[in-house]
Design a protein around this motif. Structure first.
Motif, PDB file in Angstrom:
ATOM      1  N   ASP A 156       2.719  -3.047  -4.764  1.00  0.00           N
ATOM      2  CA  ASP A 156       3.212  -2.275  -3.622  1.00  0.00           C
ATOM      3  C   ASP A 156       4.625  -2.728  -3.280  1.00  0.00           C
ATOM      4  OD1 ASP A 156       3.729  -0.962  -1.278  1.00  0.00           O
ATOM      5  OD2 ASP A 156       1.994  -1.755  -0.190  1.00  0.00           O
ATOM      6  N   ASP A 157       5.614  -1.883  -3.572  1.00  0.00           N
ATOM      7  CA  ASP A 157       7.003  -2.275  -3.304  1.00  0.00           C
ATOM      8  C   ASP A 157       7.249  -2.532  -1.822  1.00  0.00           C
ATOM      9  OD1 ASP A 157       7.613  -2.150  -5.960  1.00  0.00           O
ATOM     10  OD2 ASP A 157       8.700  -0.245  -5.858  1.00  0.00           O
ATOM     11  N   GLY A 158       6.424  -1.937  -0.965  1.00  0.00           N
ATOM     12  CA  GLY A 158       6.569  -2.189   0.457  1.00  0.00           C
ATOM     13  C   GLY A 158       6.020  -3.536   0.887  1.00  0.00           C
ATOM     14  N   SER A 159       5.166  -4.131   0.060  1.00  0.00           N
ATOM     15  CA  SER A 159       4.583  -5.435   0.377  1.00  0.00           C
ATOM     16  C   SER A 159       5.161  -6.562  -0.467  1.00  0.00           C
ATOM     17  CB  SER A 159       3.063  -5.397   0.162  1.00  0.00           C
ATOM     18  OG  SER A 159       2.458  -4.440   1.005  1.00  0.00           O
ATOM     19  N   ASN A 160       5.761  -6.218  -1.592  1.00  0.00           N
ATOM     20  CA  ASN A 160       6.316  -7.212  -2.507  1.00  0.00           C
ATOM     21  C   ASN A 160       7.579  -7.815  -1.892  1.00  0.00           C
ATOM     22  OD1 ASN A 160       7.606  -8.627  -4.563  1.00  0.00           O
ATOM     23  ND2 ASN A 160       7.177  -7.103  -6.138  1.00  0.00           N
ATOM     24  N   PRO A 161       7.552  -9.089  -1.470  1.00  0.00           N
ATOM     25  CA  PRO A 161       8.740  -9.663  -0.821  1.00  0.00           C
ATOM     26  C   PRO A 161       9.948  -9.749  -1.739  1.00  0.00           C
ATOM     27  CG  PRO A 161       7.078 -11.348  -1.242  1.00  0.00           C
ATOM     28  CD  PRO A 161       6.443 -10.045  -1.556  1.00  0.00           C
ATOM     29  N   ALA A 162       9.737  -9.764  -3.070  1.00  0.00           N
ATOM     30  CA  ALA A 162      10.880  -9.822  -3.990  1.00  0.00           C
ATOM     31  C   ALA A 162      11.762  -8.592  -3.881  1.00  0.00           C
ATOM     32  CB  ALA A 162      10.377  -9.976  -5.422  1.00  0.00           C
ATOM     33  N   PRO A 221      11.034  -7.529 -10.276  1.00  0.00           N
ATOM     34  CA  PRO A 221      10.860  -8.859  -9.696  1.00  0.00           C
ATOM     35  C   PRO A 221       9.411  -9.032  -9.232  1.00  0.00           C
ATOM     36  CG  PRO A 221      11.942  -7.413  -8.103  1.00  0.00           C
ATOM     37  CD  PRO A 221      11.751  -6.617  -9.358  1.00  0.00           C
ATOM     38  N   ALA A 222       8.800 -10.075  -9.740  1.00  0.00           N
ATOM     39  CA  ALA A 222       7.365 -10.265  -9.589  1.00  0.00           C
ATOM     40  C   ALA A 222       7.025 -11.162  -8.401  1.00  0.00           C
ATOM     41  CB  ALA A 222       6.792 -10.848 -10.878  1.00  0.00           C
ATOM     42  N   VAL A 223       5.713 -11.284  -8.163  1.00  0.00           N
ATOM     43  CA  VAL A 223       5.155 -12.231  -7.193  1.00  0.00           C
ATOM     44  C   VAL A 223       4.271 -13.198  -7.976  1.00  0.00           C
ATOM     45  CG1 VAL A 223       3.627 -12.520  -5.211  1.00  0.00           C
ATOM     46  CG2 VAL A 223       5.163 -10.549  -5.320  1.00  0.00           C
ATOM     47  N   ARG A 224       4.351 -14.465  -7.646  1.00  0.00           N
ATOM     48  CA  ARG A 224       3.483 -15.467  -8.246  1.00  0.00           C
ATOM     49  C   ARG A 224       3.022 -16.451  -7.161  1.00  0.00           C
ATOM     50  NH1 ARG A 224       3.726 -12.082 -11.631  1.00  0.00           N
ATOM     51  NH2 ARG A 224       4.337 -12.312 -13.818  1.00  0.00           N
ATOM     52  N   PRO A 265      -6.748 -10.524  -7.262  1.00  0.00           N
ATOM     53  CA  PRO A 265      -6.529  -9.103  -6.960  1.00  0.00           C
ATOM     54  C   PRO A 265      -5.611  -8.887  -5.752  1.00  0.00           C
ATOM     55  CG  PRO A 265      -8.833  -9.483  -7.490  1.00  0.00           C
ATOM     56  CD  PRO A 265      -8.178 -10.843  -7.412  1.00  0.00           C
ATOM     57  N   ALA A 266      -5.687  -9.770  -4.763  1.00  0.00           N
ATOM     58  CA  ALA A 266      -4.849  -9.610  -3.575  1.00  0.00           C
ATOM     59  C   ALA A 266      -3.369  -9.767  -3.916  1.00  0.00           C
ATOM     60  CB  ALA A 266      -5.251 -10.623  -2.506  1.00  0.00           C
ATOM     61  N   LEU A 267      -3.047 -10.767  -4.731  1.00  0.00           N
ATOM     62  CA  LEU A 267      -1.649 -10.963  -5.114  1.00  0.00           C
ATOM     63  C   LEU A 267      -1.180  -9.860  -6.058  1.00  0.00           C
ATOM     64  CD1 LEU A 267      -1.249 -14.826  -5.580  1.00  0.00           C
ATOM     65  CD2 LEU A 267      -0.471 -13.376  -3.696  1.00  0.00           C
TER      66      LEU A 267
END
Length: 244
Positions: free
Chosen positions: A38-44, A240-243, A30-32
């Protein structure tokens, strides 16, 4: 050939009848998931913002309408068949064609600029369904991609299917094995501490089973990407995703 193409296009529906497909996002903590949403937290999004600046700097608007309009759904339809080359090409390769036409030179594979403009274009397809082209000319290449997906390689003698079909959801080195649906590329991987393409991930997997990784944009890489996108047909793009 037409029957084979129809059967392949129906494959996701047949698979879905027995077991729902899960994206890499669905299998994260859930954290990832919150980080990605959140586009403000998504480093991508840092790379996507850089791609937006490159779109303006390179004057892409001379040929295309604003990216928010002209690029909507584009990333969901690649790889696509290139009539001049008589073979499929990836979105990154299409971008390189534009670079050659306008600037006379390509960007290095996996370079910051190429990843950034790819992320900006992919962002315009977020939420759109993966929609592989129903082009019969792609069928031989997709079939080769499926063979590659199922072929054992490397000193560990493993195939993509053994991990991502047979053992999806299990743990490997503390991480959940995903089903290998490429809905989020290019994506920010915590392991990399940076953005990377699907080709980078495929090369990592090959090295992980102690096989010789394919060269960038090798035909095998494009064929495998083509097949993987077909497996993900109908699933929502989240690039662009986070993994992990």
């Amino acid at each position: 050939m037409r029957r084979a193409l129809v059967a392949l296009l129906l494959l996701p529906l047949l698979l879905g009848a027995s077991a729902p497909r899960r994206s890499g996002y669905d299998m994260m903590s859930p954290a990832l998931q919150a980080m990605q949403r959140d586009d403000g937290s998504n480093p991508a999004m840092l790379w996507a913002d850089g791609g937006r600046a490159l779109w303006q700097q390179w004057a892409c608007g001379r040929c295309h309408a604003p990216a928010e309009q002209s690029m909507r759904g584009v990333a969901a339809r690649y790889p696509a068949f290139d009539a001049a080359l008589k073979k499929p090409i990836t979105l990154a390769q299409r971008i390189q064609q534009c670079r050659r036409l306008d600037h006379g030179a390509e960007l290095p594979p996996e370079s910051e600029d190429l990843l950034s403009i790819s992320a900006w274009i992919a962002l315009q397809s977020r939420g759109q369904p993966v929609a592989p082209p129903a082009d019969e000319r792609l069928q031989p290449f997709r079939a080769r991609g499926q063979v590659l997906f199922e072929r054992r390689i490397g000193q560990l003698n493993l195939s993509c299917a053994q991990c991502h079909d047979q053992r999806a959801g299990e743990k490997l080195g503390g991480s959940t094995i995903p089903e290998a649906h490429p809905t989020g590329y290019p994506l920010y991987r915590l392991e990399w501490q940076g953005l990377g393409s699907l080709q980078r991930r495929l090369r990592n997997c090959a090295a992980g089973v102690r096989a010789q990784p394919w060269d960038w944009n090798a035909e095998e890489m494009v064929d495998l990407e083509l097949y993987l996108m077909q497996r993900a047909a109908g699933m929502a793009m989240d690039a662009p995703a986070v993994r992990p």
